[in-house]
Design a protein around this motif. Sequence first.
Motif, short mmCIF file in Angstrom:
data_model
loop_
_atom_site.label_atom_id
_atom_site.label_comp_id
_atom_site.label_asym_id
_atom_site.label_seq_id
_atom_site.Cartn_x
_atom_site.Cartn_y
_atom_site.Cartn_z
N LEU A 251 0.84 -1.20 0.00
CA LEU A 251 0.00 0.00 0.00
C LEU A 251 0.88 1.24 0.00
CD1 LEU A 251 -2.74 1.51 0.34
CD2 LEU A 251 -2.41 1.27 2.82
N THR A 253 0.32 5.33 0.33
CA THR A 253 -0.68 6.36 0.60
C THR A 253 -0.28 7.68 -0.06
OG1 THR A 253 0.37 6.99 2.69
CG2 THR A 253 -1.27 5.24 2.78
N LEU A 284 -1.70 -1.45 -4.01
CA LEU A 284 -2.74 -0.42 -3.95
C LEU A 284 -2.09 0.93 -3.74
CD1 LEU A 284 -3.78 -3.16 -2.17
CD2 LEU A 284 -5.93 -1.93 -2.55
N ASP A 286 -2.71 5.28 -3.50
CA ASP A 286 -3.61 6.42 -3.36
C ASP A 286 -3.29 7.38 -4.51
OD1 ASP A 286 -5.24 8.49 -2.61
OD2 ASP A 286 -4.59 8.52 -0.51
N ARG A 366 -10.91 -0.55 -9.04
CA ARG A 366 -11.28 -0.18 -7.68
C ARG A 366 -10.52 -1.04 -6.67
NH1 ARG A 366 -15.52 -3.80 -9.19
NH2 ARG A 366 -16.10 -5.19 -7.47
N ALA A 367 -10.42 -0.55 -5.47
CA ALA A 367 -9.61 -1.21 -4.45
C ALA A 367 -10.14 -2.58 -4.06
CB ALA A 367 -9.52 -0.32 -3.20
N ASP A 368 -11.45 -2.75 -4.12
CA ASP A 368 -12.04 -4.03 -3.72
C ASP A 368 -12.35 -4.92 -4.91
OD1 ASP A 368 -14.11 -2.58 -4.76
OD2 ASP A 368 -15.53 -3.06 -3.15
N TRP A 386 -6.56 3.23 -4.41
CA TRP A 386 -7.04 3.15 -3.02
C TRP A 386 -7.11 4.56 -2.47
CZ3 TRP A 386 -5.12 4.83 1.67
CH2 TRP A 386 -5.71 4.32 2.83
N ASP A 390 -11.78 4.08 1.18
CA ASP A 390 -11.92 2.63 0.99
C ASP A 390 -11.70 1.86 2.28
OD1 ASP A 390 -12.43 2.53 -1.86
OD2 ASP A 390 -10.36 3.20 -2.13
N PRO A 394 -10.19 -3.57 1.70
CA PRO A 394 -9.41 -4.15 0.60
C PRO A 394 -8.06 -4.71 1.03
CG PRO A 394 -10.24 -1.96 0.04
CD PRO A 394 -10.40 -2.12 1.51
#
Length: 458
Positions: A251, A253, A284, A286, A366-368, A386, A390, A394
């Motif tokens: 991830l 951010t 993921l 941002d 999409r994240a999910d 993400w 969210d 996820p």
Amino acid sequence: MALVEIDALGPNGGYRARKRLTVPDVTGAPAVALSLVPRLFVTRSLATLRAARPLPYERRITALAEAAERFTGDEIAGLSFADYERTVSRVSGVPLPVVRAATAAIAEAATLAGETTGLSRPEGAVADWRAPQTLRGNAVWTRRGDVFAVHAAGNHPGPHSVWLEALALGYRVAVRPSRREPLTPHRLVTALRAAGFGDDQVVLLPTDHDAADEMLHGADLGLVYGGDDVVRKYATGSRILPQGPGRSKILLTAGVDWRAHLDTIVDSISHQGGVACINATAVLVDGDPAPLARAIAERLAALPVLPPDSDKSVLPVQPVDGARALEAFLLNQARGTTAWLGGDGIVEELGDGSAALRPAVHQVDRADAPQTRVELPFPCVWVAPWSPADGLAPLRDSLVLTVFTDDEALVGDLLDEPTISNVFVGDHTTYWQRPGVPHDAYLGEFLMRTKTVIRSER
């Protein structure tokens, strides 16, 4: 390559069963003749293990260290250590450098078992009821049972470093090798016996599925590797510990420059040939995921295609039919996504009946997206957008989550999320490990419990 004979290792020594399975290498050529023992053999073997007493603690630890030397030094099943590693690579399709790293980790785990097993013991507990603390009352760390059964993984030799802790803790251990790669557990059990663990302490029981269930039911506790179906089957019990897909993730951010971390991201995806549960399968970010997906694809596209037993091999190899089946599954799952790499297929045939699995990079919207839960045994990654809106959903069900962020509150939330097993903050690959830190919690947390003991002076 000469056919390697792998016999069962029962409570009365080696046993060549009447029923045998031929295990091919990645080209389809016969490589291993594996004895398959019947259900009654399993039942009697477990009864022998249960009746046996464990070796004294110091002897167990010494024997494990000696077994590490024999595992890497002895000729076993007619194979030198170097020949064994190359055979594992040819049979499993795991790149040879990955096999070498895994076997080194197995030897290290055996050598350090005396140190690492104690790390999961509660600070307030002692290991022996004779300790002076029990004169005034104290917790004592004890086994939950006597016999531990292992249904071994076949996708990677590394997990065989885990169950060695059970021997160090005094369990008698029964191992069912994977039909995909029985060489590593056979070599390891042989080395353990040569180092001093008796035939009634550790056994190797290759079986069919019916006898495999008997092995789990007949043991006190068990460890089993498999897919989501295995996790669902055993998740609600307390006797069997299922080890399923890792679905490890990365991830990034807002405010994080992914360019500064591209090496870590790509390495997390492709290291170990992408076959391990600790390889990243979803990234993921941002913001717009396209630039990062493009950069990952450019890096992964440069990985060379080589036979698995090449000293410079980096990609997994499978028989052509199996590789084509994986390719078809991937292309079906990837419908509606943006393919940055692998959109036209991932199979590259090597001309000998085998094929390398080339990397794949797909962007989802999409994240999910359901694709982010798809884990495949080669460098395959799903790149998704993400945002804080969210939330954590996820990111759940991750063996490892590497997070690049300055948001300390988010890090705390990730640590508090029960379905995320390990959280790495900053420039740490998802495959980072070292002896003594838990992989998916400490195995000792499952194998052991505390009891209060208070005693009087004699």
